[in-house]
Design an enzyme around this catalytic site. Structure first.
Site, PDB file in Angstrom:
ATOM      1  N   ASP A 198       0.842  -1.197   0.000  1.00 55.73           N
ATOM      2  CA  ASP A 198       0.000   0.000   0.000  1.00 55.73           C
ATOM      3  C   ASP A 198       0.881   1.252   0.000  1.00 55.73           C
ATOM      4  O   ASP A 198       2.093   1.159   0.171  1.00 55.73           O
ATOM      5  CB  ASP A 198      -0.893  -0.062   1.253  1.00 55.73           C
TER       6      ASP A 198
ATOM      7  N   GLU B 185       2.468   4.976  -4.080  1.00 54.73           N
ATOM      8  CA  GLU B 185       2.412   5.894  -5.253  1.00 54.73           C
ATOM      9  C   GLU B 185       3.753   6.586  -5.468  1.00 54.73           C
ATOM     10  O   GLU B 185       4.047   6.861  -6.635  1.00 54.73           O
ATOM     11  CB  GLU B 185       1.296   6.926  -5.040  1.00 54.73           C
TER      12      GLU B 185
ATOM     13  N   ASP C 274      -8.927   3.652  -2.046  1.00 53.13           N
ATOM     14  CA  ASP C 274      -9.877   4.117  -1.026  1.00 53.13           C
ATOM     15  C   ASP C 274     -11.167   4.641  -1.621  1.00 53.13           C
ATOM     16  O   ASP C 274     -11.407   5.858  -1.688  1.00 53.13           O
ATOM     17  CB  ASP C 274      -9.206   5.177  -0.152  1.00 53.13           C
TER      18      ASP C 274
HETATM   19  C1  GLC Z   1      -4.665   3.351   2.898  1.00 51.90           C
HETATM   20  C2  GLC Z   1      -5.162   2.112   2.163  1.00 51.90           C
HETATM   21  C3  GLC Z   1      -6.189   1.404   2.990  1.00 51.90           C
HETATM   22  C4  GLC Z   1      -5.590   1.050   4.347  1.00 51.90           C
HETATM   23  C5  GLC Z   1      -5.072   2.309   5.047  1.00 51.90           C
HETATM   24  C6  GLC Z   1      -4.344   1.990   6.342  1.00 51.90           C
HETATM   25  O1  GLC Z   1      -5.656   4.288   3.016  1.00 51.90           O
HETATM   26  O2  GLC Z   1      -5.659   2.432   0.899  1.00 51.90           O
HETATM   27  O3  GLC Z   1      -6.656   0.258   2.332  1.00 51.90           O
HETATM   28  O4  GLC Z   1      -6.547   0.422   5.142  1.00 51.90           O
HETATM   29  O5  GLC Z   1      -4.182   2.987   4.196  1.00 51.90           O
HETATM   30  O6  GLC Z   1      -3.275   1.161   6.125  1.00 51.90           O
END
Ligand code: GLC
Length: 751
Positions: free
Chosen positions: A406, A409, A480
């Site tokens: 995650d 980017e 998200d």
């Molecule tokens: C980001 C991710 C989400 C995750 C959060 C905390 O917003 O896209 O899926 O739960 O971070 O790690």
């Protein structure tokens, strides 16, 4: 670049064309795939999307004709004119795609009234002399041209009249069609028009801009802030062939482990081992099948990657092993940002080895993410990737079965990384501007390699950010989203376009990540999720909890019904993944992929195909209990009742809260397995084939669902063939390398 053509030289499959100002290279990769390259920045391609040399021996001719240099294969022609205008033709001479001779038309076209309005409102007035990107290509657009693909962009299936940017972006706000960029950069388009269909892939990692007739309905353009002009033209007779060509070029989603196709439960945050235990117990107690629980950032010690929060989650891995006893697989999140924390091993090792991105002055670059001050591994450096790959064994050693990447980017809480932050591009120094869009791609690649080394299984990686070609290493989710009906509606075109762009293994956060889910929304979302390649319910801290039992009995029953359906359909999904590895065709498909001559499918956002013969038309509107569906040509059968419907027309069908209309096309067969609560609960030793009327053939694939033995032949492949008007089905074993079924039974519907 350009001016008049001066000369050309053929070297293998390359045609080097010299103009008065500059040289371009046209390469013939396959009969139906050409590359156009202008070395604006580097002499070679340096593609991140394409691995190895793709050229295969092709017969082609290069001739001077009228005013153009003409390159012809048996499938495709290109004509190159003075001024570096390149036009592509089908083998029958139909013009498919032409460079615009006028180029872009700018602010001089604006009316005086509009200019005064812009000035009065304090907006910039576009410069009449125009703005050109360092790399720019303008193609004429036909009146009926439609555009598909482009990865995860928001909005609708057909991208015509919109503009987009490729710059991987962490967008916490509600994604609407006005967002030009989301998490992924996949600069690949499929265009469909009366003259034909083609694909065009702009292989350039810099920030880029794609305007599909929004600026002017006479053309579409692609522009990039830097890099080379490097694009691939893929001519297909039909849309599936374009997808086949594009995935041949950039790679295909490899066959996943079987359990990854089951249902996944996640939430940010399960804050303790007790939370996780309770979720696992609920699933088994309520008899709702579930394979996987995802561990979000709270399992780590202070959000330090490759550590464990013993205070809340107990001894490292203990809860993972505990839930594994009842069949749960664990997936753990790993973000790229390494906490700036002297004494923390991952930080110290990275500093010692010089593995983090730097400022132009040579200092380690610091920004902030979940752990606070953090540094960024330089994944463009192969040594950093192998270091990161080895780190995966910390997790697999605890029993973790997959890695969730995650914030890659990369996300940064103190403003975007400056363009000149120094990253590595394999063997040379590079910049954030050039490497930003491939940061997630390279992280996923390292993670894939690490998991493969660690346990020899087919790696399960999920990434949020990526670039064209990342499908070789990772599945993706759309980031998200929120618990909004508009986001459920967007899920269908978004997953269909990801599929057309090579990302066959993709999903949305079922129920929505941000905002509060309602029982009705969850019921409808699980109906889409059950057919999404990646099927994961995930939600954000601070939002209403979203496991099925947080709501009423109806919601529990509807969730159970569709999750059970998914488990029964697992062999169908697995067969589609097997097909995808061979052809690149996605699992979830827009109708236009198979019905490109039917205008009703061009903008169909609310229904989709799973494979070629199963059509799913979920309700996507709050309060609706009926659905207007379109069925393309042929006879279709209601999946449940077998009732026939003649295609090429619309129907209004009943769809109360526990119904998702599904239809199987004539000649369709759907394999079914016995219901299990998770993959591995019982051996799948009986196969049921649901047979619908019509003349059809179906290939069914079976292997151990786990490792790479299938690549050495350890699989069974069955062929089922029907006879028109009869219920008998013949079975042939096309390949014998695994264990046969104990029993194969047939059930007919619609006869
Ligand atoms: C980001 C991710 C989400 C995750 C959060 C905390 O917003 O896209 O899926 O739960 O971070 O790690």
């Amino acid at each position: 670049m350009s001016g008049k053509r001066v000369s050309h030289r053929v070297d293998g499959n390359k045609i080097e064309i010299t103009f008065e100002r500059g040289t371009a290279v046209l390469s013939v990769l396959r009969e139906d795939i050409f590359n156009v390259f202008v070395p604006c920045e580097t002499k070679e391609h340096r593609s991140k999307a394409i691995e190895g040399d793709k050229g295969v021996p092709v017969e082609f001719t290069v001739t001077e004709e009228a005013e153009a240099l003409v390159i012809k294969t048996p499938a495709l022609w290109a004509k190159v004119y003075d001024g570096f205008f390149v036009d592509f033709y089908k083998k029958d001479g139909t013009l498919l795609c032409a460079d615009s001779r006028t180029g872009r038309i700018f602010g001089s076209q604006l009316s005086e009234k509009f200019i005064s309005f812009l000035e009065a409102e304090g907006h910039d007035v576009p410069d009449a002399s125009g703005f050109h990107y360092p790399v720019e290509i303008v193609k004429t657009m036909d009146g009926d041209e439609k555009f598909y693909g482009l990865g995860d962009k928001s909005g609708f299936l057909n991208k015509r009249a919109y503009e987009y940017e490729n710059w991987n972006s962490d967008i916490p706000q509600a994604h609407t069609e006005s967002y030009r960029a989301l998490y992924k950069s996949v600069p690949f388009l499929i265009t469909l028009k009366t003259a034909g269909v083609y694909g065009i892939f702009f292989d350039n990692t810099y920030k880029s801009y794609i305007n599909l007739g929004k600026e002017n309905t006479a053309y579409y353009y692609y522009g990039a802030d830097g890099g080379n002009l490097d694009y691939y033209f893929i001519s297909g007779g039909h849309m599936p062939e374009v997808v086949e060509g594009y995935t041949w070029l950039t790679g295909r989603t490899p066959l996943p482990q079987l359990w990854t196709l089951g249902y996944h439960q996640s939430r940010w945050g399960y804050e303790s081992a007790e939370d996780v235990r309770e979720v696992a117990e609920h699933y088994r107690k309520l008899r709702i099948p579930c394979d996987t629980i995802h561990f979000d950032i709270d399992y780590m010690d202070g959000y330090r990657v490759f550590t464990w929060n013993e205070k809340d989650f107990g001894a490292p891995g203990a809860i993972i092993r505990e839930i594994a006893d009842s069949g749960f697989k664990s997936v753990c999140i790993v973000d790229p940002g390494v906490k700036l924390d002297p004494g923390y091993a991952v930080y110290d090792e990275g500093m010692e080895q010089d593995y983090f991105a730097k400022t132009p002055e040579g200092e380690t670059y610091v920004n902030a993410v979940w752990p606070g001050d953090a540094v960024y591994p330089d994944f463009g450096n192969p040594e950093v990737r192998s270091w990161w790959a080895k780190k995966q064994s910390y997790l697999t050693g605890l029993g973790v079965r997959g890695t969730w990447n995650d914030m890659n980017e990369p996300a940064s809480f103190r403003g975007e990384l400056p363009a000149d932050v120094v990253f590595t591009d394999e063997d040379k120094k590079s910049s954030h501007a050039a490497m930003h869009n491939v940061y997630g791609h390279l992280m996923a690649k390292a993670t894939y390699e690490g998991l493969k080394q660690a346990d020899g299984k087919r790696p399960f990686v999920i990434t949020r950010a990526c670039y064209a070609g990342s499908q070789k290493y990772s599945t993706v989710w759309t980031g998200d989203n929120q618990s909004l009906w508009s986001h459920l509606q967007m899920a269908v075109p978004q997953l269909c376009n990801l599929g057309l762009s090579g990302f066959a293994f993709a999903g949305t956060d079922v129920g929505g990540f941000g905002a509060d889910c309602t029982p009705e929304l969850l019921c409808r979302w699980v109906q889409v999720g059950a057919f999404s390649p990646l099927f994961r319910n995930h939600s954000s801290k601070g939002s209403t909890r979203q496991e099925p039992w947080q709501f009423d009995e109806t919601t529990i029953a509807v969730n159970r019904k569709f999750i059970e359906l998914r488990y029964r359909l697992l062999p169908y999904f697995y067969d589609l993944f097997h097909e995808c590895e061979k052809t690149g065709l996605p699992i979830m498909r827009p109708l236009v992929l198979h019905y490109e001559d039917d205008p009703e499918t061009f903008n169909l956002n609310g229904e989709f195909l799973v494979g070629e013969k199963l059509l799913v038309a979920p309700v996507l509107e709050q309060g609706a209990v009926k659905k207007l569906i379109y069925l393309p040509e042929g006879t279709w059968y209601d999946f449940e009742t077998g009732r026939p419907y003649e295609g090429k027309q619309y129907y209004m069908v009943d769809a109360p809260i526990d119904v998702c209309p599904m239809f199987v096309k004539e000649g369709g067969m759907i394999p079914i397995w016995e219901l299990c609560q998770y993959v591995g609960e019982k051996p799948y030793d009986t196969l049921k084939m649901l047979v619908f009327p019509g003349n059809g053939t179906y290939l069914h694939y079976r292997d151990n669902g786990a490792d790479f033995a299938y690549r050495d032949g350890a699989y069974h492949l069955y062929e089922f063939s029907g006879v028109p008007g009869q219920k008998e089905i013949s079975v042939k074993l096309l390949h014998e390398g695994y264990t046969p079924y104990r029993e194969i039974v047939f059930e007919t519907r619609g006869f």
